[in-house]
Write a protein that holds these residues in place. Structure first.
Motif, PDB file in Angstrom:
ATOM      1  N   PRO A  16      14.723   2.596   0.768  1.00  0.00           N
ATOM      2  CA  PRO A  16      14.652   1.225   0.242  1.00  0.00           C
ATOM      3  C   PRO A  16      13.377   0.963  -0.555  1.00  0.00           C
ATOM      4  O   PRO A  16      13.383   0.191  -1.509  1.00  0.00           O
ATOM      5  CB  PRO A  16      14.720   0.336   1.487  1.00  0.00           C
ATOM      6  CG  PRO A  16      14.519   1.212   2.653  1.00  0.00           C
ATOM      7  CD  PRO A  16      14.789   2.621   2.229  1.00  0.00           C
ATOM      8  N   MET A  17      12.285   1.632  -0.168  1.00  0.00           N
ATOM      9  CA  MET A  17      11.041   1.463  -0.904  1.00  0.00           C
ATOM     10  C   MET A  17      11.165   2.016  -2.323  1.00  0.00           C
ATOM     11  O   MET A  17      10.778   1.372  -3.292  1.00  0.00           O
ATOM     12  CB  MET A  17       9.902   2.165  -0.165  1.00  0.00           C
ATOM     13  CG  MET A  17       8.557   1.923  -0.790  1.00  0.00           C
ATOM     14  SD  MET A  17       7.254   2.777   0.081  1.00  0.00           S
ATOM     15  CE  MET A  17       7.569   4.441  -0.430  1.00  0.00           C
ATOM     16  N   VAL A  18      11.735   3.205  -2.444  1.00  0.00           N
ATOM     17  CA  VAL A  18      11.934   3.811  -3.765  1.00  0.00           C
ATOM     18  C   VAL A  18      12.941   2.991  -4.572  1.00  0.00           C
ATOM     19  O   VAL A  18      12.770   2.813  -5.784  1.00  0.00           O
ATOM     20  CB  VAL A  18      12.370   5.295  -3.629  1.00  0.00           C
ATOM     21  CG1 VAL A  18      12.865   5.846  -4.955  1.00  0.00           C
ATOM     22  CG2 VAL A  18      11.213   6.134  -3.115  1.00  0.00           C
ATOM     23  N   ASP A  19      13.963   2.462  -3.912  1.00  0.00           N
ATOM     24  CA  ASP A  19      14.933   1.605  -4.617  1.00  0.00           C
ATOM     25  C   ASP A  19      14.244   0.413  -5.272  1.00  0.00           C
ATOM     26  O   ASP A  19      14.556   0.053  -6.414  1.00  0.00           O
ATOM     27  CB  ASP A  19      16.021   1.116  -3.663  1.00  0.00           C
ATOM     28  CG  ASP A  19      17.003   2.206  -3.273  1.00  0.00           C
ATOM     29  OD1 ASP A  19      17.057   3.253  -3.966  1.00  0.00           O
ATOM     30  OD2 ASP A  19      17.721   2.019  -2.269  1.00  0.00           O
ATOM     31  N   VAL A  53       9.762   3.820 -11.282  1.00  0.00           N
ATOM     32  CA  VAL A  53      10.191   5.155 -10.873  1.00  0.00           C
ATOM     33  C   VAL A  53      11.588   5.403 -11.422  1.00  0.00           C
ATOM     34  O   VAL A  53      12.380   4.474 -11.567  1.00  0.00           O
ATOM     35  CB  VAL A  53      10.187   5.268  -9.323  1.00  0.00           C
ATOM     36  CG1 VAL A  53      10.849   6.541  -8.842  1.00  0.00           C
ATOM     37  CG2 VAL A  53       8.769   5.169  -8.786  1.00  0.00           C
ATOM     38  N   GLU A  54      11.856   6.670 -11.736  1.00  0.00           N
ATOM     39  CA  GLU A  54      13.194   7.072 -12.193  1.00  0.00           C
ATOM     40  C   GLU A  54      13.807   8.014 -11.173  1.00  0.00           C
ATOM     41  O   GLU A  54      13.125   8.884 -10.631  1.00  0.00           O
ATOM     42  CB  GLU A  54      13.092   7.786 -13.548  1.00  0.00           C
ATOM     43  CG  GLU A  54      12.531   6.917 -14.644  1.00  0.00           C
ATOM     44  CD  GLU A  54      12.201   7.701 -15.909  1.00  0.00           C
ATOM     45  OE1 GLU A  54      12.054   8.945 -15.852  1.00  0.00           O
ATOM     46  OE2 GLU A  54      12.065   7.053 -16.961  1.00  0.00           O
ATOM     47  N   ARG A  55      15.089   7.833 -10.917  1.00  0.00           N
ATOM     48  CA  ARG A  55      15.844   8.709 -10.019  1.00  0.00           C
ATOM     49  C   ARG A  55      16.643   9.670 -10.886  1.00  0.00           C
ATOM     50  O   ARG A  55      17.234   9.269 -11.879  1.00  0.00           O
ATOM     51  CB  ARG A  55      16.777   7.880  -9.139  1.00  0.00           C
ATOM     52  CG  ARG A  55      17.591   8.712  -8.171  1.00  0.00           C
ATOM     53  CD  ARG A  55      18.547   7.839  -7.364  1.00  0.00           C
ATOM     54  NE  ARG A  55      17.822   7.093  -6.348  1.00  0.00           N
ATOM     55  CZ  ARG A  55      17.956   5.794  -6.129  1.00  0.00           C
ATOM     56  NH1 ARG A  55      18.783   5.073  -6.844  1.00  0.00           N
ATOM     57  NH2 ARG A  55      17.257   5.191  -5.182  1.00  0.00           N
ATOM     58  N   MET A  56      16.656  10.935 -10.504  1.00  0.00           N
ATOM     59  CA  MET A  56      17.392  11.949 -11.257  1.00  0.00           C
ATOM     60  C   MET A  56      18.122  12.866 -10.283  1.00  0.00           C
ATOM     61  O   MET A  56      17.634  13.081  -9.169  1.00  0.00           O
ATOM     62  CB  MET A  56      16.428  12.805 -12.093  1.00  0.00           C
ATOM     63  CG  MET A  56      15.461  11.999 -12.927  1.00  0.00           C
ATOM     64  SD  MET A  56      14.048  12.924 -13.555  1.00  0.00           S
ATOM     65  CE  MET A  56      13.719  14.164 -12.383  1.00  0.00           C
ATOM     66  N   THR A  57      19.239  13.398 -10.705  1.00  0.00           N
ATOM     67  CA  THR A  57      19.909  14.399  -9.874  1.00  0.00           C
ATOM     68  C   THR A  57      19.263  15.752 -10.145  1.00  0.00           C
ATOM     69  O   THR A  57      18.821  16.040 -11.256  1.00  0.00           O
ATOM     70  CB  THR A  57      21.419  14.469 -10.161  1.00  0.00           C
ATOM     71  OG1 THR A  57      21.613  14.680 -11.547  1.00  0.00           O
ATOM     72  CG2 THR A  57      22.124  13.202  -9.737  1.00  0.00           C
ATOM     73  N   ILE A  59       0.842  -1.201   0.000  1.00  0.00           N
ATOM     74  CA  ILE A  59       0.000   0.000   0.000  1.00  0.00           C
ATOM     75  C   ILE A  59       0.880   1.254   0.000  1.00  0.00           C
ATOM     76  O   ILE A  59       0.597   2.222  -0.701  1.00  0.00           O
ATOM     77  CB  ILE A  59      -0.950   0.005   1.222  1.00  0.00           C
ATOM     78  CG1 ILE A  59      -1.939  -1.149   1.153  1.00  0.00           C
ATOM     79  CG2 ILE A  59      -1.678   1.329   1.359  1.00  0.00           C
ATOM     80  CD1 ILE A  59      -2.918  -1.099   0.006  1.00  0.00           C
ATOM     81  N   LEU A  60       1.976   1.237   0.761  1.00  0.00           N
ATOM     82  CA  LEU A  60       2.889   2.386   0.789  1.00  0.00           C
ATOM     83  C   LEU A  60       3.510   2.645  -0.578  1.00  0.00           C
ATOM     84  O   LEU A  60       3.656   3.795  -0.994  1.00  0.00           O
ATOM     85  CB  LEU A  60       4.006   2.161   1.818  1.00  0.00           C
ATOM     86  CG  LEU A  60       3.754   2.654   3.231  1.00  0.00           C
ATOM     87  CD1 LEU A  60       4.946   2.352   4.126  1.00  0.00           C
ATOM     88  CD2 LEU A  60       3.427   4.130   3.275  1.00  0.00           C
ATOM     89  N   GLN A  61       3.874   1.574  -1.283  1.00  0.00           N
ATOM     90  CA  GLN A  61       4.450   1.749  -2.616  1.00  0.00           C
ATOM     91  C   GLN A  61       3.423   2.336  -3.585  1.00  0.00           C
ATOM     92  O   GLN A  61       3.751   3.215  -4.372  1.00  0.00           O
ATOM     93  CB  GLN A  61       5.003   0.427  -3.135  1.00  0.00           C
ATOM     94  CG  GLN A  61       6.267  -0.012  -2.410  1.00  0.00           C
ATOM     95  CD  GLN A  61       6.673  -1.421  -2.757  1.00  0.00           C
ATOM     96  OE1 GLN A  61       5.855  -2.322  -2.834  1.00  0.00           O
ATOM     97  NE2 GLN A  61       7.972  -1.617  -2.962  1.00  0.00           N
TER      98      GLN A  61
END
Length: 146
Positions: A70-73, A81-85, A37-39
């Motif tokens: 860790p959830m976002v990982d 999801v995409e990680r960006m600087t 549910i959190l994700q």
């Protein structure tokens, strides 16, 4: 007003477990979600808000950054999801929903909608109208909480 606030708190303390028992858990059992549910909550927030810093996302979810990372990982590993600087400050990490994440959410929302509609078939039209008004009122009022 004080007595009314106490009654509101009492009713909320009854409502939340009831929603968990009668809507959330049965929904989870029926659709067997691949995410927690959190994700899902994180994905819906990113869909609505667009690009967010990890701090902004953790604040919106009311969880610590240590819990969020860790959830976002996992969401990144699943390519949802995409990680960006951050362009202005490279120390800041931004996240956003990927195209696959949008597609996943749309498919999931359709599945959740069908499952919830099926559970709510026990309501007559007046009950549906009452429930919708109550949900809209609660949503509108609780937005003031910040």
């Amino acid at each position: 007003m004080e007595n009314n606030l106490v009654e509101v708190v009492d009713k909320l303390l009854l409502l939340l477990p009831t929603l968990e028992k009668r809507l959330i858990r049965p929904l989870e059992l029926e659709i067997k979600p691949s995410l927690s549910i959190l994700q899902y909550n994180a994905l819906f927030i990113m869909k609505n808000d667009g690009i967010l810093t990890m701090s902004e996302l953790s604040n919106k979810m009311c969880i610590s950054k240590q819990q969020l990372t860790p959830m976002v990982d996992k969401l990144i590993d699943n390519e949802l999801v995409e990680r960006m600087t951050n362009e202005k400050d490279r120390r800041i990490i931004n996240v956003r929903l990927s195209e696959r994440g949008y597609n996943f959410l749309n498919d999931s929302k359709a599945e959740i909608t069908e499952a919830l509609k099926k559970r709510m078939e026990v309501f007559d039209q007046d009950e549906v109208d009452t429930l919708l008004k109550a949900i809209n009122d609660i949503y509108s009022i609780t937005k003031k909480l910040g």
